[in-house]
Scaffold this motif. Structure first.
Motif, PDB file in Angstrom:
ATOM      1  N   HIS A  21       1.061  -1.256   0.537  1.00  0.00           N
ATOM      2  CA  HIS A  21      -0.059  -0.122   0.212  1.00  0.00           C
ATOM      3  C   HIS A  21       0.679   1.044  -0.234  1.00  0.00           C
ATOM      4  O   HIS A  21       0.209   2.095  -0.702  1.00  0.00           O
ATOM      5  CB  HIS A  21      -0.674  -0.142   1.285  1.00  0.00           C
ATOM      6  CG  HIS A  21      -2.066   1.340   1.511  1.00  0.00           C
ATOM      7  ND1 HIS A  21      -2.775   1.727   0.352  1.00  0.00           N
ATOM      8  CD2 HIS A  21      -2.018   2.235   2.352  1.00  0.00           C
ATOM      9  CE1 HIS A  21      -3.627   2.736   0.307  1.00  0.00           C
ATOM     10  NE2 HIS A  21      -3.356   3.139   1.790  1.00  0.00           N
ATOM     11  N   ALA A  22       2.186   1.244   1.241  1.00  0.00           N
ATOM     12  CA  ALA A  22       2.491   2.731   1.034  1.00  0.00           C
ATOM     13  C   ALA A  22       3.479   2.672  -0.569  1.00  0.00           C
ATOM     14  O   ALA A  22       3.715   3.831  -0.776  1.00  0.00           O
ATOM     15  CB  ALA A  22       3.561   2.361   2.284  1.00  0.00           C
ATOM     16  N   LYS A  23       3.949   1.596  -1.339  1.00  0.00           N
ATOM     17  CA  LYS A  23       4.231   1.854  -2.176  1.00  0.00           C
ATOM     18  C   LYS A  23       3.891   2.851  -3.123  1.00  0.00           C
ATOM     19  O   LYS A  23       4.551   3.460  -3.790  1.00  0.00           O
ATOM     20  CB  LYS A  23       4.379   0.728  -2.865  1.00  0.00           C
ATOM     21  CG  LYS A  23       5.572  -0.207  -2.993  1.00  0.00           C
ATOM     22  CD  LYS A  23       6.099  -1.428  -4.057  1.00  0.00           C
ATOM     23  CE  LYS A  23       5.109  -1.949  -4.689  1.00  0.00           C
ATOM     24  NZ  LYS A  23       5.736  -3.041  -5.864  1.00  0.00           N
ATOM     25  N   GLY A  24       2.759   3.211  -3.129  1.00  0.00           N
ATOM     26  CA  GLY A  24       1.655   3.595  -4.189  1.00  0.00           C
ATOM     27  C   GLY A  24       1.487   5.578  -4.124  1.00  0.00           C
ATOM     28  O   GLY A  24       1.368   6.575  -4.598  1.00  0.00           O
ATOM     29  N   PHE A  25       1.990   5.718  -2.961  1.00  0.00           N
ATOM     30  CA  PHE A  25       2.466   7.451  -1.870  1.00  0.00           C
ATOM     31  C   PHE A  25       2.924   8.019  -2.903  1.00  0.00           C
ATOM     32  O   PHE A  25       3.328   8.855  -3.324  1.00  0.00           O
ATOM     33  CB  PHE A  25       2.393   7.177  -0.515  1.00  0.00           C
ATOM     34  CG  PHE A  25       1.037   6.489   0.044  1.00  0.00           C
ATOM     35  CD1 PHE A  25      -0.068   7.631  -0.402  1.00  0.00           C
ATOM     36  CD2 PHE A  25       1.512   5.744   0.716  1.00  0.00           C
ATOM     37  CE1 PHE A  25      -1.227   7.065   0.612  1.00  0.00           C
ATOM     38  CE2 PHE A  25      -0.380   5.462   1.923  1.00  0.00           C
ATOM     39  CZ  PHE A  25      -1.290   6.036   0.974  1.00  0.00           C
ATOM     40  N   PHE A  26       5.034   7.203  -3.188  1.00  0.00           N
ATOM     41  CA  PHE A  26       5.705   7.532  -3.083  1.00  0.00           C
ATOM     42  C   PHE A  26       6.018   7.053  -5.145  1.00  0.00           C
ATOM     43  O   PHE A  26       5.853   6.320  -5.316  1.00  0.00           O
ATOM     44  CB  PHE A  26       7.042   7.703  -2.787  1.00  0.00           C
ATOM     45  CG  PHE A  26       6.715   7.950  -1.335  1.00  0.00           C
ATOM     46  CD1 PHE A  26       6.832   9.611  -0.879  1.00  0.00           C
ATOM     47  CD2 PHE A  26       5.983   6.844   0.087  1.00  0.00           C
ATOM     48  CE1 PHE A  26       6.609   9.775  -0.052  1.00  0.00           C
ATOM     49  CE2 PHE A  26       5.788   7.218   0.927  1.00  0.00           C
ATOM     50  CZ  PHE A  26       6.468   9.046   1.532  1.00  0.00           C
ATOM     51  N   SER A  27       6.657   8.389  -5.566  1.00  0.00           N
ATOM     52  CA  SER A  27       7.380   8.319  -7.389  1.00  0.00           C
ATOM     53  C   SER A  27       8.851   7.992  -6.767  1.00  0.00           C
ATOM     54  O   SER A  27       9.324   7.614  -7.630  1.00  0.00           O
ATOM     55  CB  SER A  27       6.753   9.285  -7.920  1.00  0.00           C
ATOM     56  OG  SER A  27       7.499  10.001  -7.502  1.00  0.00           O
ATOM     57  N   GLU A  28       8.927   8.426  -5.869  1.00  0.00           N
ATOM     58  CA  GLU A  28      10.376   7.582  -5.538  1.00  0.00           C
ATOM     59  C   GLU A  28      10.585   8.097  -3.706  1.00  0.00           C
ATOM     60  O   GLU A  28      10.057   8.903  -3.167  1.00  0.00           O
ATOM     61  CB  GLU A  28      11.737   9.000  -6.138  1.00  0.00           C
ATOM     62  CG  GLU A  28      11.017  10.376  -6.027  1.00  0.00           C
ATOM     63  CD  GLU A  28      12.192  10.929  -6.631  1.00  0.00           C
ATOM     64  OE1 GLU A  28      13.443  11.811  -6.289  1.00  0.00           O
ATOM     65  OE2 GLU A  28      11.927  11.423  -7.870  1.00  0.00           O
ATOM     66  N   ARG A  29      12.040   7.290  -3.650  1.00  0.00           N
ATOM     67  CA  ARG A  29      11.826   7.218  -1.463  1.00  0.00           C
ATOM     68  C   ARG A  29      13.679   7.353  -1.351  1.00  0.00           C
ATOM     69  O   ARG A  29      13.945   5.682  -2.607  1.00  0.00           O
ATOM     70  CB  ARG A  29      11.015   6.117  -0.944  1.00  0.00           C
ATOM     71  CG  ARG A  29      11.127   5.010  -1.584  1.00  0.00           C
ATOM     72  CD  ARG A  29       9.289   4.093  -1.113  1.00  0.00           C
ATOM     73  NE  ARG A  29      10.407   3.193  -1.318  1.00  0.00           N
ATOM     74  CZ  ARG A  29       9.085   2.546  -0.838  1.00  0.00           C
ATOM     75  NH1 ARG A  29       8.243   2.946   0.058  1.00  0.00           N
ATOM     76  NH2 ARG A  29       9.221   0.991  -0.420  1.00  0.00           N
TER      77      ARG A  29
END
Length: 127
Positions: free
Chosen positions: A59-67
């Motif tokens: 789920h958290a992957k979708g919040f960021f385009s890069e991290r």
């Protein structure tokens, strides 16, 4: 578990996190892993067990385009380690009532890792 093994598990976890590689993150976690995230002293997210952690990570992957998490220091104890972390992320979607997609999020924090016999058994993030 010696410091070299602890360091290896932490570095593998962070590298997998930075590459959005959930399976790589799970590979170093105990099946009964406990995860907690605190922001400003408040518990904001938690997961108990590998299945809950997987759901949270996916789920958290979708919040960021890069991290990117970068360890600035690492201190070891008998059963754990504490990492000082610099965090940089670009939001992939708007946060309701907050930052907009494309915004840069930069934080400094601390992550406490606890180890079982061969894997990470607990992760506590604080920012």
């Amino acid at each position: 578990m010696d410091e070299a093994m602890k360091r290896d598990l932490i570095e593998r976890y962070i590298a997998a996190y930075n590459h959005f590689d959930v399976e790589g993150m799970l590979a170093v976690l105990d099946p009964d892993v406990v995860f907690e995230n605190y922001s400003g002293g408040e518990l904001t997210t938690s997961a108990i067990g590998i299945d809950e952690f997987r759901q949270l990570a996916e789920h958290a992957k979708g919040f960021f385009s890069e991290r990117v998490q970068r360890i600035t220091s690492l201190t070891f104890s008998q059963n754990g380690a504490t990492a000082e972390i610099d965090y940089h992320g670009r939001l992939a979607e708007d946060i309701p009532g907050g930052l907009k997609a494309g915004s840069i999020l930069e934080l400094n924090g601390e992550t406490e890792f606890t180890f079982g016999s061969e894997r990470i058994s607990k992760i506590v993030d604080r920012s």
